[in-house]
Motif scaffolding. Structure first.
Motif, short mmCIF file in Angstrom:
data_model
loop_
_atom_site.label_atom_id
_atom_site.label_comp_id
_atom_site.label_asym_id
_atom_site.label_seq_id
_atom_site.Cartn_x
_atom_site.Cartn_y
_atom_site.Cartn_z
N LEU A 1 -46.79 -151.80 6.02
CA LEU A 1 -45.91 -152.34 4.97
C LEU A 1 -46.50 -152.11 3.59
O LEU A 1 -45.81 -151.71 2.66
N VAL A 2 -47.79 -152.39 3.45
CA VAL A 2 -48.44 -152.22 2.14
C VAL A 2 -48.50 -150.74 1.78
O VAL A 2 -48.18 -150.34 0.65
N GLY A 3 -48.89 -149.90 2.72
CA GLY A 3 -49.00 -148.48 2.45
C GLY A 3 -47.67 -147.79 2.28
O GLY A 3 -47.53 -146.84 1.51
N GLY A 4 -46.66 -148.24 2.97
CA GLY A 4 -45.35 -147.61 2.88
C GLY A 4 -44.51 -148.18 1.76
O GLY A 4 -44.23 -147.51 0.76
N LEU B 1 -46.49 -148.72 -1.91
CA LEU B 1 -46.67 -147.54 -2.77
C LEU B 1 -45.35 -147.09 -3.38
O LEU B 1 -45.31 -146.66 -4.53
N VAL B 2 -44.29 -147.20 -2.64
CA VAL B 2 -42.97 -146.83 -3.18
C VAL B 2 -42.58 -147.80 -4.30
O VAL B 2 -42.05 -147.38 -5.34
N ALA B 3 -42.86 -149.07 -4.12
CA ALA B 3 -42.56 -150.05 -5.17
C ALA B 3 -43.40 -149.80 -6.42
O ALA B 3 -42.90 -149.92 -7.55
N TYR C 1 -44.57 -146.88 -7.36
CA TYR C 1 -44.02 -145.67 -7.97
C TYR C 1 -42.79 -146.01 -8.81
O TYR C 1 -42.63 -145.53 -9.93
N ALA C 2 -41.92 -146.87 -8.26
CA ALA C 2 -40.73 -147.28 -9.01
C ALA C 2 -41.10 -148.05 -10.27
O ALA C 2 -40.48 -147.88 -11.32
N LEU C 3 -42.13 -148.88 -10.19
CA LEU C 3 -42.60 -149.61 -11.37
C LEU C 3 -43.17 -148.65 -12.41
O LEU C 3 -43.00 -148.86 -13.62
N GLY C 4 -43.81 -147.58 -11.96
CA GLY C 4 -44.30 -146.56 -12.88
C GLY C 4 -43.16 -145.86 -13.59
O GLY C 4 -43.24 -145.53 -14.77
N LEU C 5 -42.06 -145.61 -12.87
CA LEU C 5 -40.88 -145.01 -13.51
C LEU C 5 -40.27 -145.95 -14.54
O LEU C 5 -39.78 -145.49 -15.58
N VAL C 6 -40.30 -147.23 -14.27
CA VAL C 6 -39.83 -148.21 -15.25
C VAL C 6 -40.71 -148.16 -16.50
O VAL C 6 -40.21 -148.23 -17.64
N LEU D 1 -51.65 -143.88 -10.99
CA LEU D 1 -53.04 -143.72 -10.54
C LEU D 1 -53.27 -144.45 -9.22
O LEU D 1 -53.89 -143.91 -8.30
N ILE D 2 -52.74 -145.64 -9.08
CA ILE D 2 -52.88 -146.40 -7.84
C ILE D 2 -52.15 -145.70 -6.70
O ILE D 2 -52.65 -145.64 -5.57
N VAL D 3 -50.98 -145.14 -6.98
CA VAL D 3 -50.22 -144.41 -5.95
C VAL D 3 -51.00 -143.18 -5.49
O VAL D 3 -51.12 -142.93 -4.29
N VAL D 4 -51.56 -142.43 -6.43
CA VAL D 4 -52.34 -141.24 -6.06
C VAL D 4 -53.57 -141.63 -5.25
O VAL D 4 -53.92 -140.98 -4.26
N MET D 5 -54.22 -142.72 -5.63
CA MET D 5 -55.39 -143.18 -4.88
C MET D 5 -54.99 -143.63 -3.48
O MET D 5 -55.71 -143.38 -2.52
N GLY D 6 -53.85 -144.28 -3.34
CA GLY D 6 -53.38 -144.72 -2.03
C GLY D 6 -53.04 -143.54 -1.12
O GLY D 6 -53.37 -143.55 0.06
N VAL D 7 -52.41 -142.53 -1.70
CA VAL D 7 -52.10 -141.33 -0.92
C VAL D 7 -53.39 -140.62 -0.52
O VAL D 7 -53.54 -140.17 0.62
N GLY D 8 -54.33 -140.54 -1.44
CA GLY D 8 -55.62 -139.93 -1.12
C GLY D 8 -56.36 -140.68 -0.03
O GLY D 8 -56.95 -140.07 0.87
N LEU D 9 -56.33 -141.99 -0.09
CA LEU D 9 -56.98 -142.81 0.94
C LEU D 9 -56.31 -142.60 2.30
O LEU D 9 -56.98 -142.51 3.32
#
Length: 76
Positions: A18-21, A24-26, A28-33, A60-68
């Protein structure tokens, strides 16, 4: 319940999914806002600066999460 199913491990896997899926999408949406707030006006100000900061932090947090996630996937 079956003795071969560990409920504690099942809860950990579900929470991580849930956290990873969805998390991260949430983010990303906040970054677009944040990008939308940064591009909203023609004059510089706190709102534009805060929008850039929010967008950069979220992305940055999304990229780090994807990298992890990739690291965990390909780790031997």
């Amino acid at each position: 319940m079956n003795d071969s199913i560990d409920p504690a491990a099942l809860v950990k896997v579900m929470a991580t999914g849930l956290v990873g899926g969805a998390g991260l999408v949430a983010l990303y949406a906040l970054g677009l806002v944040g990008l939308s707030a940064a591009a909203g006006g023609t004059r510089p100000g706190r709102r534009r600066l805060l929008g850039w900061f929010l967008a950069g932090t979220c992305f940055l947090i999304v990229v780090m999460g994807v990298g992890l996630g990739l690291y965990a996937l390909f780790e031997r």
